[in-house]
Design a protein around this motif. Structure first.
Motif, PDB file in Angstrom:
ATOM      1  N   SER A 168       0.848  -1.196   0.000  1.00 63.38           N
ATOM      2  CA  SER A 168       0.000   0.000   0.000  1.00 63.38           C
ATOM      3  C   SER A 168       0.884   1.246   0.000  1.00 63.38           C
ATOM      4  CB  SER A 168      -0.939   0.012   1.207  1.00 63.38           C
ATOM      5  OG  SER A 168      -0.200   0.083   2.410  1.00 63.38           O
ATOM      6  N   PHE A 169       0.297   2.333  -0.480  1.00 65.80           N
ATOM      7  CA  PHE A 169       1.034   3.590  -0.605  1.00 65.80           C
ATOM      8  C   PHE A 169       0.045   4.736  -0.549  1.00 65.80           C
ATOM      9  CE2 PHE A 169       1.941   7.037  -3.592  1.00 65.80           C
ATOM     10  CZ  PHE A 169       3.093   7.553  -3.024  1.00 65.80           C
ATOM     11  N   THR A 170       0.445   5.828   0.108  1.00 74.85           N
ATOM     12  CA  THR A 170      -0.355   7.041   0.080  1.00 74.85           C
ATOM     13  C   THR A 170       0.545   8.250   0.278  1.00 74.85           C
ATOM     14  OG1 THR A 170      -2.362   8.118   0.921  1.00 74.85           O
ATOM     15  CG2 THR A 170      -0.917   7.112   2.562  1.00 74.85           C
ATOM     16  N   ALA A 171       0.170   9.354  -0.343  1.00 76.93           N
ATOM     17  CA  ALA A 171       0.851  10.622  -0.116  1.00 76.93           C
ATOM     18  C   ALA A 171       0.268  11.228   1.156  1.00 76.93           C
ATOM     19  CB  ALA A 171       0.642  11.559  -1.301  1.00 76.93           C
ATOM     20  N   TYR A 177       5.483  10.632   2.151  1.00 77.40           N
ATOM     21  CA  TYR A 177       4.853   9.422   1.640  1.00 77.40           C
ATOM     22  C   TYR A 177       4.813   8.373   2.738  1.00 77.40           C
ATOM     23  CZ  TYR A 177       5.559  11.123  -3.157  1.00 77.40           C
ATOM     24  OH  TYR A 177       5.527  11.840  -4.322  1.00 77.40           O
ATOM     25  N   ALA A 178       3.778   7.530   2.691  1.00 74.84           N
ATOM     26  CA  ALA A 178       3.694   6.372   3.586  1.00 74.84           C
ATOM     27  C   ALA A 178       3.610   5.117   2.721  1.00 74.84           C
ATOM     28  CB  ALA A 178       2.472   6.474   4.489  1.00 74.84           C
ATOM     29  N   PHE A 179       4.438   4.136   3.061  1.00 76.34           N
ATOM     30  CA  PHE A 179       4.490   2.860   2.353  1.00 76.34           C
ATOM     31  C   PHE A 179       4.170   1.751   3.349  1.00 76.34           C
ATOM     32  CE2 PHE A 179       7.684   5.754   0.697  1.00 76.34           C
ATOM     33  CZ  PHE A 179       7.497   5.722  -0.676  1.00 76.34           C
ATOM     34  N   GLY A 185       6.312  -3.927   7.887  1.00 82.41           N
ATOM     35  CA  GLY A 185       5.446  -2.863   8.385  1.00 82.41           C
ATOM     36  C   GLY A 185       5.532  -1.633   7.507  1.00 82.41           C
ATOM     37  N   GLY A 186       5.505  -0.448   8.122  1.00 78.38           N
ATOM     38  CA  GLY A 186       5.419   0.785   7.356  1.00 78.38           C
ATOM     39  C   GLY A 186       6.671   1.629   7.356  1.00 78.38           C
ATOM     40  N   TYR A 187       6.788   2.458   6.320  1.00 82.29           N
ATOM     41  CA  TYR A 187       7.844   3.454   6.206  1.00 82.29           C
ATOM     42  C   TYR A 187       7.177   4.784   5.913  1.00 82.29           C
ATOM     43  CZ  TYR A 187      11.226  -0.349   5.489  1.00 82.29           C
ATOM     44  OH  TYR A 187      12.008  -1.466   5.626  1.00 82.29           O
ATOM     45  N   ILE A 188       7.658   5.854   6.546  1.00 79.30           N
ATOM     46  CA  ILE A 188       7.225   7.205   6.210  1.00 79.30           C
ATOM     47  C   ILE A 188       8.479   7.976   5.832  1.00 79.30           C
ATOM     48  CG2 ILE A 188       6.193   9.345   7.064  1.00 79.30           C
ATOM     49  CD1 ILE A 188       4.418   7.633   8.871  1.00 79.30           C
TER      50      ILE A 188
END
Length: 195
Positions: A168-171, A177-179, A185-188
């Motif tokens: 998943s990805f969102t600006a 950005y968040a991945f 888990g997640g990366y910002i």
């Protein structure tokens, strides 16, 4: 699901798409817009994307786009098979499993590029940055598309995203950005890929 306001929303489903309209204080009534609802023997078209472009509602399935303008419905077949779709501003981007990346502007479906090495990509997100596109893939890294050219980005976060498989990805606002990844888990990050 596309929520227009608290009295109207559009949905896609298996062999159907349409809208829900408030009919009282707490109830909603459903109206199908799918023209083949009664004659779908053997047809298994699943509508999994719903977008709004100005005065149009766009329903996306693996096989096609249906564009609803007022009461009129227009169908555009997928070049091969759509696997993902993304909206950024007034454009919808559609990843076709074998034919590459396309954009839909409300009128026509236009091919942007073929996948490099002719192998299918899993595009997980797209963000427009001015005249260019920031493209996130599941395990091939990050890319910039501009003026007909696709360039890999060698950002700090790139090897981690390739290894950890983006799902998943969102600006986030204008500068981050968040991945979401499968393995860790997640990366910002900022727009330069720094955490």
């Amino acid at each position: 699901l596309l929520i227009v306001n608290d009295s109207l929303f559009y949905t896609g489903a298996d062999k159907d798409f349409g809208f829900w309209k408030r009919d009282g204080i707490q109830g909603f009534t459903y109206q199908s817009c799918y023209p083949f609802r009664e004659s779908t023997k053997g047809l298994n078209e699943e509508f999994w994307g719903v977008y709004e472009l100005e005065d149009e509602i766009v329903f996306v399935s693996f096989d096609s786009l249906f564009i609803r303008t007022g009461e009129q419905l227009t169908k555009i077949a997928a070049p091969s098979r759509f696997s993902r779709s993304f909206q950024s501003g007034s454009l919808i981007f559609l990843a076709d499993e074998s034919e590459g990346l396309f954009q839909f502007d409300g009128v026509s479906l236009t091919k942007l590029f073929d996948y490099p090495d002719r192998q299918a990509w899993r595009i997980m997100g797209i963000d427009r940055e001015g005249e260019s596109l920031f493209i996130v893939t599941r395990d091939r890294g990050l890319f910039r598309y501009r003026d007909g050219s696709l360039t890999p980005l060698r950002q700090e976060v790139s090897p981690y995203l390739q290894r950890d498989q983006v799902f998943s990805f969102t600006a986030i606002e204008e500068d981050h950005y968040a991945f979401g990844t499968i393995l860790i888990g997640g990366y910002i990050t900022d727009h330069e890929g720094r955490g």
